[in-house]
Scaffold this motif. Structure first.
Motif, mmCIF file in Angstrom:
data_model
loop_
_atom_site.group_PDB
_atom_site.id
_atom_site.type_symbol
_atom_site.label_atom_id
_atom_site.label_comp_id
_atom_site.label_asym_id
_atom_site.label_seq_id
_atom_site.Cartn_x
_atom_site.Cartn_y
_atom_site.Cartn_z
ATOM 1 N N CYS A 259 139.452 -15.219 -34.667
ATOM 2 C CA CYS A 259 139.870 -16.551 -34.220
ATOM 3 C C CYS A 259 140.796 -16.444 -33.010
ATOM 4 O O CYS A 259 140.700 -17.242 -32.077
ATOM 5 N N ALA A 260 141.691 -15.454 -33.036
ATOM 6 C CA ALA A 260 142.593 -15.258 -31.899
ATOM 7 C C ALA A 260 141.819 -14.867 -30.648
ATOM 8 O O ALA A 260 142.158 -15.298 -29.538
ATOM 9 N N ALA A 261 140.768 -14.058 -30.812
ATOM 10 C CA ALA A 261 139.956 -13.648 -29.662
ATOM 11 C C ALA A 261 139.193 -14.834 -29.074
ATOM 12 O O ALA A 261 139.072 -14.965 -27.855
ATOM 13 N N LEU A 262 138.671 -15.697 -29.938
ATOM 14 C CA LEU A 262 137.971 -16.890 -29.466
ATOM 15 C C LEU A 262 138.943 -17.868 -28.807
ATOM 16 O O LEU A 262 138.608 -18.507 -27.798
ATOM 17 N N TYR A 263 140.154 -17.967 -29.350
ATOM 18 C CA TYR A 263 141.166 -18.869 -28.779
ATOM 19 C C TYR A 263 141.657 -18.333 -27.435
ATOM 20 O O TYR A 263 141.792 -19.086 -26.459
ATOM 21 N N SER A 264 141.929 -17.031 -27.385
ATOM 22 C CA SER A 264 142.452 -16.426 -26.160
ATOM 23 C C SER A 264 141.447 -16.493 -25.013
ATOM 24 O O SER A 264 141.829 -16.503 -23.843
ATOM 25 N N TRP A 265 140.153 -16.533 -25.343
ATOM 26 C CA TRP A 265 139.130 -16.609 -24.297
ATOM 27 C C TRP A 265 139.260 -17.900 -23.493
ATOM 28 O O TRP A 265 139.013 -17.917 -22.282
ATOM 29 N N LYS A 266 139.674 -18.988 -24.148
ATOM 30 C CA LYS A 266 139.777 -20.288 -23.483
ATOM 31 C C LYS A 266 141.210 -20.622 -23.062
ATOM 32 O O LYS A 266 141.428 -21.245 -22.033
ATOM 33 N N PHE A 267 142.178 -20.211 -23.879
ATOM 34 C CA PHE A 267 143.574 -20.574 -23.616
ATOM 35 C C PHE A 267 144.391 -19.297 -23.445
ATOM 36 O O PHE A 267 145.014 -18.808 -24.397
ATOM 37 N N ASN A 268 144.349 -18.750 -22.250
ATOM 38 C CA ASN A 268 145.053 -17.502 -21.967
ATOM 39 C C ASN A 268 145.986 -17.684 -20.778
ATOM 40 O O ASN A 268 146.038 -18.758 -20.167
ATOM 41 N N MET A 269 146.670 -16.615 -20.421
ATOM 42 C CA MET A 269 147.639 -16.673 -19.322
ATOM 43 C C MET A 269 147.059 -16.247 -17.983
ATOM 44 O O MET A 269 147.797 -16.073 -17.018
ATOM 45 N N GLY A 270 145.757 -16.064 -17.916
ATOM 46 C CA GLY A 270 145.125 -15.581 -16.695
ATOM 47 C C GLY A 270 144.359 -14.294 -16.919
ATOM 48 O O GLY A 270 143.578 -13.874 -16.082
ATOM 49 N N LEU A 271 144.604 -13.646 -18.064
ATOM 50 C CA LEU A 271 143.842 -12.487 -18.526
ATOM 51 C C LEU A 271 143.272 -12.844 -19.894
ATOM 52 O O LEU A 271 143.993 -13.348 -20.760
ATOM 53 N N LYS A 272 141.999 -12.570 -20.113
ATOM 54 C CA LYS A 272 141.303 -13.050 -21.305
ATOM 55 C C LYS A 272 141.920 -12.584 -22.614
ATOM 56 O O LYS A 272 141.784 -13.251 -23.642
ATOM 57 N N HIS A 273 142.603 -11.457 -22.625
ATOM 58 C CA HIS A 273 143.111 -10.902 -23.875
ATOM 59 C C HIS A 273 144.607 -11.118 -24.055
ATOM 60 O O HIS A 273 145.201 -10.568 -24.991
ATOM 61 N N ILE A 274 145.251 -11.899 -23.197
ATOM 62 C CA ILE A 274 146.685 -12.149 -23.289
ATOM 63 C C ILE A 274 146.914 -13.658 -23.380
ATOM 64 O O ILE A 274 146.469 -14.411 -22.514
ATOM 65 N N PHE A 275 147.599 -14.097 -24.434
ATOM 66 C CA PHE A 275 147.821 -15.520 -24.653
ATOM 67 C C PHE A 275 149.201 -15.734 -25.267
ATOM 68 O O PHE A 275 149.887 -14.781 -25.650
ATOM 69 N N ARG A 276 149.606 -16.987 -25.348
ATOM 70 C CA ARG A 276 150.900 -17.325 -25.943
ATOM 71 C C ARG A 276 150.708 -17.768 -27.395
ATOM 72 O O ARG A 276 149.729 -18.440 -27.717
ATOM 73 N N CYS A 277 151.649 -17.407 -28.230
ATOM 74 C CA CYS A 277 151.630 -17.833 -29.630
ATOM 75 C C CYS A 277 151.692 -19.352 -29.691
ATOM 76 O O CYS A 277 152.489 -19.978 -28.969
ATOM 77 N N ILE A 278 150.889 -19.956 -30.551
ATOM 78 C CA ILE A 278 150.828 -21.409 -30.619
ATOM 79 C C ILE A 278 152.077 -22.011 -31.251
ATOM 80 O O ILE A 278 152.309 -23.219 -31.145
ATOM 81 N N THR A 279 152.907 -21.176 -31.878
ATOM 82 C CA THR A 279 154.116 -21.685 -32.528
ATOM 83 C C THR A 279 155.371 -21.437 -31.701
ATOM 84 O O THR A 279 156.096 -22.373 -31.371
ATOM 85 N N CYS A 280 155.628 -20.176 -31.343
ATOM 86 C CA CYS A 280 156.881 -19.843 -30.649
ATOM 87 C C CYS A 280 156.707 -19.630 -29.157
ATOM 88 O O CYS A 280 157.701 -19.572 -28.427
ATOM 89 N N GLY A 281 155.463 -19.483 -28.678
ATOM 90 C CA GLY A 281 155.235 -19.300 -27.249
ATOM 91 C C GLY A 281 155.395 -17.883 -26.757
ATOM 92 O O GLY A 281 155.389 -17.642 -25.542
ATOM 93 N N ALA A 282 155.553 -16.914 -27.665
ATOM 94 C CA ALA A 282 155.662 -15.512 -27.242
ATOM 95 C C ALA A 282 154.341 -15.028 -26.660
ATOM 96 O O ALA A 282 153.267 -15.486 -27.068
ATOM 97 N N ILE A 283 154.424 -14.099 -25.710
ATOM 98 C CA ILE A 283 153.221 -13.548 -25.086
ATOM 99 C C ILE A 283 152.631 -12.489 -26.009
ATOM 100 O O ILE A 283 153.295 -11.500 -26.350
ATOM 101 N N LEU A 284 151.384 -12.692 -26.438
ATOM 102 C CA LEU A 284 150.694 -11.789 -27.353
ATOM 103 C C LEU A 284 149.475 -11.193 -26.665
ATOM 104 O O LEU A 284 148.947 -11.768 -25.707
ATOM 105 N N LYS A 285 149.038 -10.051 -27.167
ATOM 106 C CA LYS A 285 147.882 -9.375 -26.573
ATOM 107 C C LYS A 285 146.934 -8.896 -27.650
ATOM 108 O O LYS A 285 147.339 -8.580 -28.774
ATOM 109 N N LEU A 286 145.658 -8.839 -27.300
ATOM 110 C CA LEU A 286 144.611 -8.301 -28.150
ATOM 111 C C LEU A 286 143.927 -7.153 -27.419
ATOM 112 O O LEU A 286 144.160 -6.938 -26.213
#
Length: 452
Positions: A259-286
Motif C-alpha cells: 500500500c505504501a508503494a502504491l501511495y508513494s507512486w502518486k504522492f511522493n516528494m519528487g522521487l517515486k520511493h520517497i514520501f511523507r508520512c500521512i500522520t506526522c509528515g516525516a520523510i520516509l523511503k522504500l
C-alpha cells in the motif's frame, strides 16, 4: 478560506554597519510578526547571526513577538561587525531548516537582511548554489533585503540567483523607512507552483542520495495485530499476506509495504520511493526497485536500449566493389617425354567433383581466398550453413498488459518475502534494540547498530 501549512522562518541578520539602527530593526520585526501571525497563526520564528569572533548563534524557535525582540536587543552589540559571512550563515540556516523538513512538512523560509557585500571566493558560491538547488523542493524560500545607499554591489548576481532559485526575491532599501515597508510586505504566505501533472516538484537524480540519507526506512510492525492506515485492513489486498505490515519510526503509523508503494507512486516528494508520512509528515523511503515492481514499471536505469546491428566486412563487400583477382599458375615444362605423358594421363582422369570447374573466390582479411569445394553427399560446414541461410527475424514479443505485470510483481514479491521470512532457517534480531532484521539489512533500521 484557504488552509495554511506550518511555517518556520529564520531571520538571518547579516548586519555589520550602522545604516540600520537597533530601534528601527526591532520595530520592523515587530510589525512583520504581527502581520504574519494574522495570515498564518501556525508560524514559528528564530533569529540567526554571528557574534564577535564569527561565532554562529541560532536562537530557539518562538511564536511570541516579545521573546524574539528580547533576544535581538540583548545581543545587538555583540554581533560581528568586521565582515559579511553571507555564505556561511546561509549554509547554517538551510541546514537547520533541512533537519526540520526531515521530520515534519510545511514551508521553510529564510529572510536575510544584509548591509555589506560578501568577499568569499567562488568555491563558497558554488557550494551554496548546490545546497540551494537541493533543499528548495522542501519547499524552502529565501528573500534577501540589501540595506545601503549604493545602487549596485559586487555580489548582486550571486544574491539574485540564490533568491530566484528558491522562488524568493532580492530587494533594496536605502533607509529604515523603506526597509520597513519592504520587510512587512514579505509577510504574505508563499507556495511553490506544481511542476508535475500529479502535483509537487521533481527532484533531479543527482540529488537522490541526499534525500535517501535524509529519509527514514519503515520499521517492521507487529504481525497480525495492526491495521494499515491506508487500506484500514490487517491483510494486504495486493499480496494477501498478513506479515506485510510496517510502521513509521517517528509516529508509529502503520502501512502495508504494498500500500505504501502504491501511495508513494502518486504522492511522493519528487522521487517515486520517497514520501511523507500521512500522520506526522516525516520523510520516509522504500526500496526503489520494489516500488517500480509493484506498480508494474521498469526502473529508468534498467530500461533496455535499442541495439544497432553492425554489418560485418563480408556483408558489406560486393563483387563490383572489389574485382576478383585471377591467379595464373606458372607452366612447368617436363624434362622428358615420360614425365609429360604421366602428367597428361593424370589430367585426363575425371575429377572427383567436376560439377564446377571455376574456383569460387571470397574476400578475406588479407585479400581474396578460394572457397573449398564440398564433396557430394557431405554435410555443409558450420560456416557454409551460416553464410547460405538467410537470417531469421525473431517475432516481436507482445507487451505485457498491466494485469500481467501486476501478477508477475505479486509472484516475485511473494518469493522475496518467503526468502526474507526463512532467512536460511534463522531469524536475525538486533542485539542492541531487539528489532527484527531483514536478511539484506547491514544495519538496524531502528537504532543504526551493525547487524550480525
Amino acid at each position: 478560506m484557504t488552509a495554511t501549512n506550518q511555517e518556520s522562518i529564520v531571520f538571518y541578520l547579516d548586519l555589520a554597519t550602522k545604516i540600520l539602527g537597533k530601534k528601527d530593526m526591532v520595530k520592523s520585526i515587530q510589525s512583520f510578526l504581527e502581520e504574519k501571525l494574522k495570515k498564518n497563526p501556525d508560524t514559528s520564528f528564530s533569529a540567526f547571526y554571528f557574534k564577535e569572533g564569527n561565532e554562529p548563534f541560532l536562537s530557539e524557535e518562538v511564536s511570541n513577538i516579545k521573546e524574539l525582540t528580547k533576544i535581538i536587543n540583548n545581543d545587538w552589540k555583540t554581533r560581528e561587525q568586521s565582515e559579511s559571512n553571507f555564505e556561511n550563515g546561509l549554509f547554517y540556516c538551510l541546514s537547520f531548516l533541512a533537519s526540520k523538513a526531515a521530520i515534519s512538512s510545511g514551508s521553510f523560509r529564510v529572510i536575510c537582511i544584509s548591509d555589506l557585500p560578501s568577499k568569499k571566493g567562488s568555491e563558497y558560491a558554488e557550494a551554496l548554489m548546490a545546497l540551494v538547488e537541493t533543499v528548495r523542493t522542501f519547499p524552502t524560500f529565501i528573500d534577501i533585503i540589501r540595506v545601503g545607499k549604493s545602487e549596485m554591489y559586487p555580489d548582486d548576481v550571486k544574491l539574485r540567483i540564490v533568491s530566484t532559485l528558491t522562488s524568493g526575491g532580492l530587494f533594496y532599501a536605502s533607509d529604515s523607512k523603506e526597509f520597513k515597508l519592504t520587510f512587512v510586505g514579505l509577510a504574505k504566505n508563499k507556495t511553490l507552483p506544481d511542476l508535475r501533472v500529479e502535483g509537487g516538484q521533481e527532484i533531479d537524480q543527482d540529488k537522490k542520495t541526499y534525500y535517501e540519507n535524509l529519509a527514514k526506512a519503515l520499521v517492521q510492525g507487529q504481525i497480525g495485530k495492526e491495521k494499515c492506515s491506508l487500506c484500514s485492513k490487517k491483510t494486504c489486498d495486493y499480496c494477501n499476506e498478513k506479515d506485510d505490515i510496517y510502521k513509521c519510526s517517528q509516529c508509529g503509523t502503520f502501512y502495508h509495504e504494498c500500500c505504501a508503494a502504491l501511495y508513494s507512486w502518486k504522492f511522493n516528494m519528487g522521487l517515486k520511493h520517497i514520501f511523507r508520512c500521512i500522520t506526522c509528515g516525516a520523510i520516509l523511503k522504500l526500496e526503489e526497485s520494489l516500488v517500480y515492481e509493484i506498480n508494474g514499471e521498469t526502473m529508468p536505469d534498467q530500461e533496455e536500449l535499442p541495439t544497432i546491428e553492425e554489418e560485418s566486412d563480408e556483408e558489406k563487400w560486393t563483387p563490383e566493389a572489389e574485382p576478383e583477382e585471377i591467379i595464373e599458375e606458372p607452366v612447368v615444362e617436363p624434362e622428358d617425354a615420360s614425365v609429360s605423358e604421366s602428367v597428361a594421363s593424370e589430367e585426363q582422369k575425371p575429377s572427383e567433383d567436376n560439377s564446377d570447374s571455376k574456383v569460387e573466390m571470397r574476400p578475406g582479411l588479407f585479400g581474396p581466398r578460394p572457397v573449398p569445394k564440398r564433396r557430394s553427399g557431405s554435410k555443409p560446414t558450420e560456416m557454409e550453413s551460416t553464410e547460405t541461410k538467410p537470417k531469421e527475424t525473431e517475432p516481436a514479443k507482445p507487451k505485457a498488459s498491466k494485469a500481467e505485470k501486476a501478477i508477475s510483481a505479486r509472484k516475485s514479491l511473494a518469493e522475496r518475502r518467503r526468502k526474507n521470512r526463512s532467512g536460511n532457517g534463522t531469524i536475525r534480531i538486533c542485539r542492541v534494540c531487539s528489532t527484527r532484521l531483514k536478511p539484506n539489512d547491514r544495519r538496524c533500521p531502528k537504532c543504526g547498530s551493525p547487524a550480525y
